[in-house]
Design an enzyme around this catalytic site. Structure first.
Site, PDB file in Angstrom:
ATOM      1  N   ASP A 289      36.971  41.579  39.112  1.00 49.84           N
ATOM      2  CA  ASP A 289      37.908  40.890  40.122  1.00 49.84           C
ATOM      3  C   ASP A 289      37.319  40.767  41.151  1.00 49.84           C
ATOM      4  O   ASP A 289      35.944  40.347  41.566  1.00 49.84           O
ATOM      5  CB  ASP A 289      39.257  41.419  40.081  1.00 49.84           C
ATOM      6  CG  ASP A 289      40.304  40.545  40.592  1.00 49.84           C
ATOM      7  OD1 ASP A 289      40.774  39.477  39.814  1.00 49.84           O
ATOM      8  OD2 ASP A 289      40.602  40.800  41.650  1.00 49.84           O
ATOM      9  N   TRP A 290      38.003  40.952  42.378  1.00 52.19           N
ATOM     10  CA  TRP A 290      37.427  40.935  43.760  1.00 52.19           C
ATOM     11  C   TRP A 290      36.453  41.773  44.080  1.00 52.19           C
ATOM     12  O   TRP A 290      35.522  41.744  44.804  1.00 52.19           O
ATOM     13  CB  TRP A 290      38.805  41.215  44.589  1.00 52.19           C
ATOM     14  CG  TRP A 290      39.454  39.888  45.244  1.00 52.19           C
ATOM     15  CD1 TRP A 290      40.208  39.308  44.730  1.00 52.19           C
ATOM     16  CD2 TRP A 290      38.716  39.093  46.160  1.00 52.19           C
ATOM     17  NE1 TRP A 290      40.559  37.935  45.548  1.00 52.19           N
ATOM     18  CE2 TRP A 290      39.672  37.950  46.647  1.00 52.19           C
ATOM     19  CE3 TRP A 290      37.642  39.095  47.060  1.00 52.19           C
ATOM     20  CZ2 TRP A 290      39.315  36.993  47.616  1.00 52.19           C
ATOM     21  CZ3 TRP A 290      37.304  38.291  48.210  1.00 52.19           C
ATOM     22  CH2 TRP A 290      38.432  36.996  48.053  1.00 52.19           C
ATOM     23  N   TRP A 330      46.810  31.512  38.646  1.00 50.75           N
ATOM     24  CA  TRP A 330      46.957  32.828  39.198  1.00 50.75           C
ATOM     25  C   TRP A 330      47.657  32.713  40.848  1.00 50.75           C
ATOM     26  O   TRP A 330      48.386  33.127  41.107  1.00 50.75           O
ATOM     27  CB  TRP A 330      45.985  33.621  38.946  1.00 50.75           C
ATOM     28  CG  TRP A 330      46.113  34.812  40.016  1.00 50.75           C
ATOM     29  CD1 TRP A 330      45.111  35.139  40.955  1.00 50.75           C
ATOM     30  CD2 TRP A 330      46.761  36.065  40.026  1.00 50.75           C
ATOM     31  NE1 TRP A 330      45.388  36.291  41.478  1.00 50.75           N
ATOM     32  CE2 TRP A 330      46.388  36.880  41.099  1.00 50.75           C
ATOM     33  CE3 TRP A 330      47.945  36.495  38.944  1.00 50.75           C
ATOM     34  CZ2 TRP A 330      47.143  38.084  41.187  1.00 50.75           C
ATOM     35  CZ3 TRP A 330      48.503  37.694  39.302  1.00 50.75           C
ATOM     36  CH2 TRP A 330      48.066  38.477  40.594  1.00 50.75           C
ATOM     37  N   ASP A 416      41.775  37.448  28.933  1.00 50.78           N
ATOM     38  CA  ASP A 416      41.783  37.173  30.503  1.00 50.78           C
ATOM     39  C   ASP A 416      42.046  35.636  30.297  1.00 50.78           C
ATOM     40  O   ASP A 416      41.001  34.897  30.129  1.00 50.78           O
ATOM     41  CB  ASP A 416      40.623  37.790  31.038  1.00 50.78           C
ATOM     42  CG  ASP A 416      40.769  37.361  32.440  1.00 50.78           C
ATOM     43  OD1 ASP A 416      41.849  36.937  32.951  1.00 50.78           O
ATOM     44  OD2 ASP A 416      39.774  37.823  33.102  1.00 50.78           O
ATOM     45  N   HIS A 445      42.340  40.910  31.451  1.00 50.28           N
ATOM     46  CA  HIS A 445      41.724  40.760  32.815  1.00 50.28           C
ATOM     47  C   HIS A 445      41.414  42.369  33.251  1.00 50.28           C
ATOM     48  O   HIS A 445      40.182  42.385  33.838  1.00 50.28           O
ATOM     49  CB  HIS A 445      42.627  40.223  33.792  1.00 50.28           C
ATOM     50  CG  HIS A 445      42.028  40.191  35.268  1.00 50.28           C
ATOM     51  ND1 HIS A 445      40.867  39.127  35.520  1.00 50.28           N
ATOM     52  CD2 HIS A 445      42.339  40.469  36.343  1.00 50.28           C
ATOM     53  CE1 HIS A 445      40.642  39.101  36.727  1.00 50.28           C
ATOM     54  NE2 HIS A 445      41.609  39.995  37.335  1.00 50.28           N
TER      55      HIS A 445
END
Length: 466
Positions: A289-290, A330, A416, A445
């Site tokens: 993710d980030w 999202w 995901d 995810h």
């Protein structure tokens, strides 16, 4: 047996006890280890585990006695010897006497609770009906140094914990993190990075500083270092170091009250300074993710520090292509429902998680004021060429495709809907030398919730060049 050979034998078994103490240290416990020996055979091992077991009796000596009694089929351990790195307390000394041990050998003295002569001497009590020989001071320096380093780190963490809170930030109460399942590690804090300007940043930092590999684990939104709890023990058991910071605004780190305190460039600078401040080397960068949006832009700035990449559901947002439809959905959900339940989000995608584990993801965010980062991060993903972070992401893409010299491994959570297999396959094409991805069919995810087998596969993969 000569005096020299007896001393060598004691040192040999005490080193085995020290190995157990190191395992206790890796698990976040006071580093004390013990072994029970019958002749020249180890019949029981134990390490401190009161914290992880929520058991005040789970001292290393008691654990070793229990293991030995099970192995020998008798609670009486006649003729056996116990080696322990720290002078035993009254509880453990009583258990040793009750087990009828022939001999007890310890390393460092314990001036606060030692019951072998430092505070009291149960082994010399004439009214007791058993006599156990004692031998103090075996490898006392090594045993004492391990304990001293542990408590020095704890004192530094305690001092850091009183770092003044900036007026424009919030700090989640420590009580919110009490008794988190599968997260026994002591907190470490930094507040001296230039870009932090007094904000306090939390990191999990476990394992030896001179480890052959340091696993730098970066989380995303809305997670924190708790996300890596299944992977951390695998890496620590291999003798490696694990560093898993909480991004500012998440986990145990300070949380600016304003959403505009967050930007791609600022978080990236913090991470660059963090790696430099800890002087991390031999790094395998673990991202999702980030953690990947930011983290994949780091190695090009100091490639000599990095030896590998472990990449899970993430992307590089260069601003040149439309963002994935799943991510846009999202982003829209976050804007429409900014107070969404973080724990419920994890529960929906991870039915194997317990209620307590899901609640651990809500712990950092007791109210709306603590959630500014959760609101700020979705719009921060670069979505046009001039967006903050887009140029760095394009540079990183070029570096990873052409100049990256390390090993790489990719694991994809197939369920995901946000950054799933199509997005990851596109990213895979830009990472030089990355083998075929591992596809985790049941994972969504948050791939790390299935992280233990991935961590074991990563150990095998990145050890090949050792």
């Amino acid at each position: 047996m000569s005096a020299d050979s007896a001393a060598q034998r004691d040192a040999r078994f005490m080193r085995l006890a020290l190995d157990q103490a190191q395992q206790a240290l890796a698990a976040g416990e006071v580093p004390v280890g013990a072994v029970v020996v019958q002749g020249d055979r180890v019949v029981g091992t134990g390490r401190n585990a009161p914290i992880s077991a929520s058991d005040p009796t789970a001292h290393a000596e008691v654990q070793a006695l229990r293991a030995a009694a099970q192995a020998l089929g008798n609670y009486r351990l006649d003729g056996c010897e116990l080696y322990v790195t720290l002078e035993p307390c009254a509880m453990c000394s009583g258990a040793m006497l009750h087990a009828r041990l022939a001999r007890v050998v310890w390393g460092a003295a314990d001036p606060k609770t030692g019951a072998g002569g430092s505070v009291l001497d149960l082994f010399a009590e004439p009214r007791l009906n058993h006599r156990t020989q004692v031998q103090p001071g075996v490898l006392a320096q090594d045993c004492g140094d391990l304990l001293a380093a542990f408590f020095r780190t704890r004192r530094l963490a305690a001092r850091s914990a009183v770092q003044p809170l900036r007026e424009d930030a919030l700090r989640t109460p420590e009580s919110r993190f009490d008794k988190l399942p599968d997260y026994p590690w002591a907190p470490h804090y930094l507040a001296d990075l230039p870009s932090l300007a007094g904000l306090r940043m939390h990191t999990l930092d476990e394992g030896p500083r001179d480890a052959p590999i340091t696993w730098l684990c970066l989380h995303g939104n809305p997670a924190w270092s708790y996300l890596y709890r299944h992977m951390v023990p695998v890496f620590l058991e291999a003798g490696h170091r694990v560093v898993a910071p909480d991004l500012i605004g998440f986990g145990k780190s300070d949380k600016p009250k304003r959403e505009d305190a967050h930007s791609f460039g600022w978080h990236r600078r913090v991470l660059l300074e963090f790696v430099e401040r800890l002087d991390l080397r031999d790094v395998v960068l673990v991202v999702q993710d980030w953690g990947g949006l930011l983290g994949l832009t780091l190695p090009m700035e100091a490639p000599e520090r990095y030896r590998g990449l472990l990449v899970m559901n993430t992307t590089l947002a260069t601003g040149e292509e439309p963002l994935p439809a799943g991510f846009l959905a999202w982003r829209e959900m976050c804007a429409r429902n900014p107070e969404f339940g973080v724990g419920r989000l994890f529960a929906r995608g991870n039915p194997q998680m317990s209620e307590q584990q899901c609640a651990a993801y809500d712990a950092p965010f007791p109210d709306r004021g603590h959630r500014a980062a959760l609101r700020a991060f979705p719009p921060m993903v670069p979505d046009h060429p001039d967006a903050d972070g887009a140029a760095e992401s394009r540079r990183a893409r070029g570096f990873l495709a052409g100049a990256w010299q390390g090993r790489s491994l990719m694991a994809i959570g197939a369920q995901d809907p946000v950054l799933g297999e199509p997005v990851m396959r596109a990213l895979h094409a830009h990472i030089r030398g990355c083998p075929a991805p591992l596809v985790i069919a049941e994972a969504g995810h948050f791939v790390q919730e299935h992280g233990a087998p991935i961590a074991r596969r990563a150990l095998e993969h990145f050890r090949r060049e050792d």
